[in-house]
Write a protein that holds these residues in place. Structure first.
Motif, PDB file in Angstrom:
ATOM      1  N   THR A 166       0.814  -1.199   0.000  1.00 52.02           N
ATOM      2  CA  THR A 166       0.000   0.000   0.000  1.00 52.02           C
ATOM      3  C   THR A 166       0.857   1.262   0.000  1.00 52.02           C
ATOM      4  O   THR A 166       1.942   1.280   0.591  1.00 52.02           O
ATOM      5  N   ARG A 209      -3.239   5.085   7.325  1.00 46.23           N
ATOM      6  CA  ARG A 209      -3.473   3.649   7.397  1.00 46.23           C
ATOM      7  C   ARG A 209      -3.931   3.246   8.795  1.00 46.23           C
ATOM      8  O   ARG A 209      -4.697   2.308   8.954  1.00 46.23           O
ATOM      9  N   LYS A 248      -6.495   0.653  10.069  1.00 41.99           N
ATOM     10  CA  LYS A 248      -6.128  -0.532  10.850  1.00 41.99           C
ATOM     11  C   LYS A 248      -6.996  -0.703  12.096  1.00 41.99           C
ATOM     12  O   LYS A 248      -7.431  -1.808  12.424  1.00 41.99           O
ATOM     13  N   VAL A 251     -10.486  -1.857  11.121  1.00 40.93           N
ATOM     14  CA  VAL A 251     -10.469  -3.239  10.648  1.00 40.93           C
ATOM     15  C   VAL A 251     -10.390  -4.207  11.824  1.00 40.93           C
ATOM     16  O   VAL A 251     -11.077  -5.237  11.860  1.00 40.93           O
ATOM     17  N   ARG A 252      -9.548  -3.875  12.818  1.00 40.63           N
ATOM     18  CA  ARG A 252      -9.420  -4.743  13.993  1.00 40.63           C
ATOM     19  C   ARG A 252     -10.719  -4.768  14.798  1.00 40.63           C
ATOM     20  O   ARG A 252     -11.103  -5.803  15.331  1.00 40.63           O
ATOM     21  N   ASP A 274     -12.169  -1.784   3.314  1.00 37.54           N
ATOM     22  CA  ASP A 274     -11.155  -0.776   3.603  1.00 37.54           C
ATOM     23  C   ASP A 274     -10.120  -0.813   2.490  1.00 37.54           C
ATOM     24  O   ASP A 274      -9.433  -1.810   2.302  1.00 37.54           O
ATOM     25  N   SER A 326      -7.230   0.595   1.965  1.00 37.26           N
ATOM     26  CA  SER A 326      -5.795   0.502   2.254  1.00 37.26           C
ATOM     27  C   SER A 326      -5.436  -0.840   2.879  1.00 37.26           C
ATOM     28  O   SER A 326      -4.345  -1.368   2.654  1.00 37.26           O
ATOM     29  N   GLU A 327      -6.358  -1.408   3.663  1.00 39.42           N
ATOM     30  CA  GLU A 327      -6.097  -2.684   4.325  1.00 39.42           C
ATOM     31  C   GLU A 327      -6.597  -3.885   3.522  1.00 39.42           C
ATOM     32  O   GLU A 327      -6.230  -5.021   3.802  1.00 39.42           O
ATOM     33  N   ARG A 328      -7.484  -3.620   2.543  1.00 41.24           N
ATOM     34  CA  ARG A 328      -8.083  -4.675   1.713  1.00 41.24           C
ATOM     35  C   ARG A 328      -8.881  -5.671   2.548  1.00 41.24           C
ATOM     36  O   ARG A 328      -8.985  -6.847   2.203  1.00 41.24           O
ATOM     37  N   ARG A 329      -9.414  -5.211   3.644  1.00 44.14           N
ATOM     38  CA  ARG A 329     -10.252  -6.016   4.529  1.00 44.14           C
ATOM     39  C   ARG A 329     -11.423  -5.140   4.965  1.00 44.14           C
ATOM     40  O   ARG A 329     -11.457  -3.939   4.679  1.00 44.14           O
ATOM     41  N   HIS A 368     -14.001  -3.011   7.366  1.00 42.18           N
ATOM     42  CA  HIS A 368     -14.164  -2.287   8.616  1.00 42.18           C
ATOM     43  C   HIS A 368     -15.660  -2.067   8.828  1.00 42.18           C
ATOM     44  O   HIS A 368     -16.466  -2.392   7.955  1.00 42.18           O
ATOM     45  N   TRP A 417       2.225  -1.655  15.940  1.00 46.06           N
ATOM     46  CA  TRP A 417       2.454  -1.794  14.503  1.00 46.06           C
ATOM     47  C   TRP A 417       3.326  -0.671  13.997  1.00 46.06           C
ATOM     48  O   TRP A 417       3.576   0.283  14.662  1.00 46.06           O
TER      49      TRP A 417
END
Length: 237
Positions: free
Chosen positions: A112, A119, A131, A134-135, A182, A184-187, A189, A237
């Protein structure tokens, strides 16, 4: 095509293709993209602010705003002698987030280019992304707060929201789907009404603060402790 065989279904299909082409054309300009990205923070901006953000002349910004208004990608609000512009709704924000993900799709392993601070946490229209978000989604999914397909909160999730003091809108007309990709994370949120309610709650608790005029979000020290305790977010992180 034989006009005698031209049906209403054919007309509907033609109208859809025409409308889709018009929307694609409205987005297909770097300056208009800059304007739309600026409006992704969920706030209303003046034409002057948007022209400065996109680094274009005020007259040029006016023409771009007219095209975006014409295609119903943004709305205009008048307050006194000022006119404010904002995205037409969360569905437009979702469209832009999806396009961002597609445009940055790498040919090899994902790397990314999103700035590090964005991010971690940023706004995605009216909810939290990055991030941290997403978490939170992963936690809610693991704990059964969200349906497995991400469509909505489970009864247990609604109860947890209620116990925490997170207030959702029972009369909202927006789609209840919680899963928002998301870029930037490709997952996923947490989006939708649940995501909007969480962002309001986080701000009220002062777990985070928003940078005026930008999508950047700053997680406070109290927020780091709270996110870690409530949602098991690891900030290493």
């Amino acid at each position: 095509m034989n006009l005698s065989t031209f049906t209403k279904a054919d007309d509907d299909a033609w109208q859809l293709e025409k409308s889709l082409s018009a929307v694609a054309s409205a987005i297909a300009d770097p300056s208009r993209v800059s304007i739309l990205c600026a409006l992704m923070d969920g706030r209303a901006w003046t034409a002057t602010e948007l022209s400065s953000s996109a680094n274009i002349a005020a007259s040029t910004a006016s023409a771009h705003l007219s095209k975006l208004l014409q295609n119903e990608l943004i709305t205009c609000l008048s307050q006194g002698r000022y006119r404010y512009y904002r995205l037409a709704g969360s569905h437009i924000a979702h469209l832009l987030e999806t396009l961002m993900g597609v445009s940055m799709k790498p040919s090899r392993l994902p790397v990314t280019r999103t700035p590090a601070h964005l991010r971690v946490a940023r706004t995605c229209y009216d909810h939290l992304a990055g991030k941290v978000a997403v978490r939170i989604y992963d936690f809610m999914l693991e704990e059964g707060w969200i349906e497995p397909d991400g469509s909505k909160l489970t009864p247990a999730g609604k109860l947890h929201f209620q116990n925490m003091g997170v207030i959702t809108n029972p009369h909202t007309r927006r789609k209840s789907r919680c899963a928002c990709l998301d870029w930037s994370e490709r997952r996923f949120h947490v989006g939708g009404d649940a995501g909007a309610a969480l962002l309001i709650f986080f701000e009220q608790k002062e777990w985070l603060s928003r940078v005026p005029g930008y999508r950047e979000v700053i997680i406070t020290e109290a927020g780091k402790k709270a996110f870690s305790h409530v949602f098991r977010v690891d900030f290493d992180w």
